[in-house]
Design a protein around this motif. Structure first.
Motif, PDB file in Angstrom:
ATOM      1  N   TRP A 106       0.832  -1.199   0.000  1.00  0.00           N
ATOM      2  CA  TRP A 106       0.000   0.000   0.000  1.00  0.00           C
ATOM      3  C   TRP A 106       0.874   1.258   0.000  1.00  0.00           C
ATOM      4  O   TRP A 106       0.585   2.239  -0.675  1.00  0.00           O
ATOM      5  CB  TRP A 106      -0.933  -0.032   1.207  1.00  0.00           C
ATOM      6  CG  TRP A 106      -1.908   1.082   1.266  1.00  0.00           C
ATOM      7  CD1 TRP A 106      -2.894   1.382   0.369  1.00  0.00           C
ATOM      8  CD2 TRP A 106      -1.990   2.063   2.292  1.00  0.00           C
ATOM      9  NE1 TRP A 106      -3.587   2.479   0.790  1.00  0.00           N
ATOM     10  CE2 TRP A 106      -3.054   2.925   1.967  1.00  0.00           C
ATOM     11  CE3 TRP A 106      -1.271   2.288   3.463  1.00  0.00           C
ATOM     12  CZ2 TRP A 106      -3.399   3.994   2.763  1.00  0.00           C
ATOM     13  CZ3 TRP A 106      -1.640   3.352   4.256  1.00  0.00           C
ATOM     14  CH2 TRP A 106      -2.687   4.190   3.904  1.00  0.00           C
ATOM     15  N   GLY A 157       2.000   7.010  -6.522  1.00  0.00           N
ATOM     16  CA  GLY A 157       0.954   7.942  -6.922  1.00  0.00           C
ATOM     17  C   GLY A 157       1.271   9.366  -6.505  1.00  0.00           C
ATOM     18  O   GLY A 157       1.026  10.325  -7.255  1.00  0.00           O
ATOM     19  N   VAL A 161       0.541   2.039 -11.389  1.00  0.00           N
ATOM     20  CA  VAL A 161       0.732   1.099 -10.289  1.00  0.00           C
ATOM     21  C   VAL A 161       1.985   0.280 -10.563  1.00  0.00           C
ATOM     22  O   VAL A 161       2.146  -0.264 -11.655  1.00  0.00           O
ATOM     23  CB  VAL A 161      -0.494   0.183 -10.132  1.00  0.00           C
ATOM     24  CG1 VAL A 161      -0.261  -0.879  -9.090  1.00  0.00           C
ATOM     25  CG2 VAL A 161      -1.717   1.009  -9.777  1.00  0.00           C
ATOM     26  N   TRP A 184      -7.451  -5.186  -4.842  1.00  0.00           N
ATOM     27  CA  TRP A 184      -7.736  -3.838  -4.373  1.00  0.00           C
ATOM     28  C   TRP A 184      -6.595  -2.878  -4.749  1.00  0.00           C
ATOM     29  O   TRP A 184      -6.845  -1.783  -5.215  1.00  0.00           O
ATOM     30  CB  TRP A 184      -7.969  -3.856  -2.870  1.00  0.00           C
ATOM     31  CG  TRP A 184      -8.234  -2.506  -2.292  1.00  0.00           C
ATOM     32  CD1 TRP A 184      -9.318  -1.719  -2.528  1.00  0.00           C
ATOM     33  CD2 TRP A 184      -7.378  -1.778  -1.393  1.00  0.00           C
ATOM     34  NE1 TRP A 184      -9.196  -0.549  -1.823  1.00  0.00           N
ATOM     35  CE2 TRP A 184      -8.024  -0.561  -1.120  1.00  0.00           C
ATOM     36  CE3 TRP A 184      -6.168  -2.062  -0.816  1.00  0.00           C
ATOM     37  CZ2 TRP A 184      -7.467   0.383  -0.292  1.00  0.00           C
ATOM     38  CZ3 TRP A 184      -5.611  -1.113   0.039  1.00  0.00           C
ATOM     39  CH2 TRP A 184      -6.254   0.089   0.292  1.00  0.00           C
ATOM     40  N   SER A 188      -6.546  -2.083  -8.378  1.00  0.00           N
ATOM     41  CA  SER A 188      -7.661  -1.262  -8.819  1.00  0.00           C
ATOM     42  C   SER A 188      -7.290   0.207  -8.902  1.00  0.00           C
ATOM     43  O   SER A 188      -7.990   1.003  -9.518  1.00  0.00           O
ATOM     44  CB  SER A 188      -8.867  -1.446  -7.893  1.00  0.00           C
ATOM     45  OG  SER A 188      -8.629  -0.829  -6.647  1.00  0.00           O
ATOM     46  N   PHE A 189      -6.189   0.602  -8.299  1.00  0.00           N
ATOM     47  CA  PHE A 189      -5.731   1.978  -8.376  1.00  0.00           C
ATOM     48  C   PHE A 189      -5.065   2.291  -9.713  1.00  0.00           C
ATOM     49  O   PHE A 189      -4.555   3.384  -9.896  1.00  0.00           O
ATOM     50  CB  PHE A 189      -4.754   2.295  -7.236  1.00  0.00           C
ATOM     51  CG  PHE A 189      -5.390   2.267  -5.885  1.00  0.00           C
ATOM     52  CD1 PHE A 189      -6.392   3.155  -5.564  1.00  0.00           C
ATOM     53  CD2 PHE A 189      -4.989   1.347  -4.936  1.00  0.00           C
ATOM     54  CE1 PHE A 189      -6.979   3.153  -4.317  1.00  0.00           C
ATOM     55  CE2 PHE A 189      -5.570   1.325  -3.692  1.00  0.00           C
ATOM     56  CZ  PHE A 189      -6.575   2.227  -3.380  1.00  0.00           C
ATOM     57  N   GLY A 232      -6.317   2.895 -12.488  1.00  0.00           N
ATOM     58  CA  GLY A 232      -6.962   4.076 -13.054  1.00  0.00           C
ATOM     59  C   GLY A 232      -7.166   3.983 -14.474  1.00  0.00           C
ATOM     60  O   GLY A 232      -7.158   4.342 -15.466  1.00  0.00           O
TER      61      GLY A 232
END
Length: 107
Positions: free
Chosen positions: A41, A48, A60, A101, A104-105, A107
């Motif tokens: 994370w 980011g 990512v 999860w 999923s960032f 984008g």
């Protein structure tokens, strides 16, 4: 004669572990999962932030996420080897949810 008994009457010992043992082993691995998940994370967040700071499109770091997902997956394989089937299923499910999860960032 029972197939899982040796000629001397001793059991083979290859039966799965109990539910309580599976739960305890899974709970014991949660700090490792939290450490690896927190690292992944943090990597996604730092990447980011750096992209936003430089005015670039955020991506990512898939390679780092694959490595971070490999650690709990290897722990799940070790649980399978130790016949902790319930804990292994929970470990693989937790790994899959965490990696999905984080990916999923994208984008």
């Amino acid at each position: 004669m029972d197939d899982d008994l040796h000629p001397d009457g001793a059991q083979d010992g290859r039966e799965p572990r109990s539910g309580g043992a599976n739960l305890l082993v899974f709970l014991a691995l949660l700090p490792l999962d939290a450490l690896v998940g927190g690292h992944a994370w943090l990597v996604v967040g730092m990447n980011g932030w750096a992209a936003a700071h430089n005015g670039e499109e955020a991506t990512v770091p898939v390679t780092e996420l694959v490595v971070s997902g490999g650690v709990p997956a290897a722990a799940g394989l070790a649980l399978c080897w130790g016949r902790y089937w319930g804990a292994a299923v929970a470990q693989f499910a937790l790994t899959a949810v965490l990696m999905a999860w984080l990916l999923s960032f994208q984008g």
